[in-house]
Design a protein around this motif. Structure first.
Motif, PDB file in Angstrom:
ATOM      1  N   ASP A  23       0.833  -1.209   0.000  1.00 33.85           N
ATOM      2  CA  ASP A  23       0.000   0.000   0.000  1.00 33.85           C
ATOM      3  C   ASP A  23       0.866   1.257   0.000  1.00 33.85           C
ATOM      4  OD1 ASP A  23      -2.345  -1.435  -0.016  1.00 33.85           O
ATOM      5  OD2 ASP A  23      -2.698  -1.264   2.145  1.00 33.85           O
ATOM      6  N   GLU A  27       1.066   4.195  -2.892  1.00 32.90           N
ATOM      7  CA  GLU A  27       0.879   5.596  -2.518  1.00 32.90           C
ATOM      8  C   GLU A  27       2.094   6.440  -2.907  1.00 32.90           C
ATOM      9  OE1 GLU A  27       1.416   7.687   1.675  1.00 32.90           O
ATOM     10  OE2 GLU A  27      -0.447   6.527   1.618  1.00 32.90           O
ATOM     11  N   THR A  28       3.280   5.913  -2.646  1.00 29.05           N
ATOM     12  CA  THR A  28       4.502   6.668  -2.913  1.00 29.05           C
ATOM     13  C   THR A  28       4.718   6.893  -4.408  1.00 29.05           C
ATOM     14  OG1 THR A  28       5.523   5.708  -0.922  1.00 29.05           O
ATOM     15  CG2 THR A  28       6.993   6.754  -2.511  1.00 29.05           C
ATOM     16  N   GLU A  31       2.250   9.351  -5.863  1.00 29.33           N
ATOM     17  CA  GLU A  31       2.418  10.744  -5.457  1.00 29.33           C
ATOM     18  C   GLU A  31       3.718  11.379  -5.934  1.00 29.33           C
ATOM     19  OE1 GLU A  31       1.805  11.343  -1.313  1.00 29.33           O
ATOM     20  OE2 GLU A  31      -0.247  10.557  -1.330  1.00 29.33           O
ATOM     21  N   ARG A  45       6.470   5.685   5.121  1.00 33.31           N
ATOM     22  CA  ARG A  45       5.020   5.743   4.959  1.00 33.31           C
ATOM     23  C   ARG A  45       4.326   4.510   5.530  1.00 33.31           C
ATOM     24  NH1 ARG A  45       3.097   9.193   0.120  1.00 33.31           N
ATOM     25  NH2 ARG A  45       4.890  10.524  -0.359  1.00 33.31           N
ATOM     26  N   LYS A 108      -6.073   7.372  -9.371  1.00 34.47           N
ATOM     27  CA  LYS A 108      -4.712   7.759  -8.984  1.00 34.47           C
ATOM     28  C   LYS A 108      -3.771   6.568  -8.895  1.00 34.47           C
ATOM     29  CE  LYS A 108      -2.216  10.201  -5.335  1.00 34.47           C
ATOM     30  NZ  LYS A 108      -2.347  10.907  -4.034  1.00 34.47           N
ATOM     31  N   THR A 109      -4.280   5.436  -8.411  1.00 39.17           N
ATOM     32  CA  THR A 109      -3.406   4.276  -8.236  1.00 39.17           C
ATOM     33  C   THR A 109      -2.895   3.732  -9.569  1.00 39.17           C
ATOM     34  OG1 THR A 109      -5.282   2.730  -8.220  1.00 39.17           O
ATOM     35  CG2 THR A 109      -4.551   3.587  -6.087  1.00 39.17           C
TER      36      THR A 109
END
Length: 206
Positions: A23, A27-28, A31, A45, A108-109
């Motif tokens: 996960d 996310e990293t 972003e 994170r 976004k993913t």
């Protein structure tokens, strides 16, 4: 009788740590990008020490490929509603299908996939490890398209339509951050739906 302590087993703790790392990797990369997604940033994170990563993944490449695999599973689960439970001649809502697919690709993913596909062009190890994950994803998309679109079209046509839509919406998602053209994007689905009745099975096209 053995008392229930509520404590997790080692296997459960390991699975939870792997999930947290995956996960955090998703996310990293989403972003700050693949090349900026250091193990230090991912571990921060995830709330897990950097050294602990290697108790669960052999390398950064293995971790990012696991992240890509997780993204693909999430996408397939999100569009499973398109599967038809039985063959039927009733018309399908093609616009709804395309909007759902477009929505998942713009999620976004999904940036993780774009980042890794570009990086794999010049990183042989990443390319080799990512290939079976990409193949499995497209196989699943094609199988879902067959389930959703037949018998309106042949299985071969359903697969072609699915992969063509994926490639088209991938291009849209990439370009829209730099050169957005919302009016073209809105009309694209309308026009595709309008021409869809012209599609026939392979035998009819004969």
């Amino acid at each position: 009788m053995t008392a229930v302590t509520g404590r997790r087993t080692q296997a459960e703790r390991s699975a939870a740590t792997r999930a947290a790392l995956v996960d955090a990797t998703i996310e990293t990369i989403a972003e700050i990008g693949y090349h900026n997604a250091s193990l230090g940033e991912i571990s921060r994170r995830a709330g897990i020490s950097k050294g602990a990563i290697f108790r669960h993944f052999d390398s950064r490449t293995e971790l990012v490929v696991a992240a890509a695999d997780e993204v693909s599973h999430r996408h397939i689960e999100a569009v499973q509603i398109l599967r038809r439970t039985e063959a039927t001649d009733q018309p399908i809502d093609l616009a709804d299908i395309m909007l759902r697919v477009r929505g998942q690709i713009r999620d976004k993913t999904n940036t993780v996939w774009f980042e890794l596909l570009v990086a794999a062009r010049t990183e042989p190890e990443l390319r080799e490890r990512l290939e079976p994950v990409a193949r499995a994803l497209l196989d699943a998309v094609e199988e879902l398209a067959v389930a959703a679109l037949t018998p309106m079209v042949s299985p071969e046509t359903a697969k072609l339509l699915a992969t063509s839509l994926i490639h088209m919406f991938d291009g849209e998602a990439i370009f829209r951050s730099t050169y957005p053209r919302p009016e073209l994007e809105d009309s694209r689905i309308e026009r595709l739906v309008a021409v869809f009745p012209q599609v026939r099975t392979d035998s009819e096209l004969g």
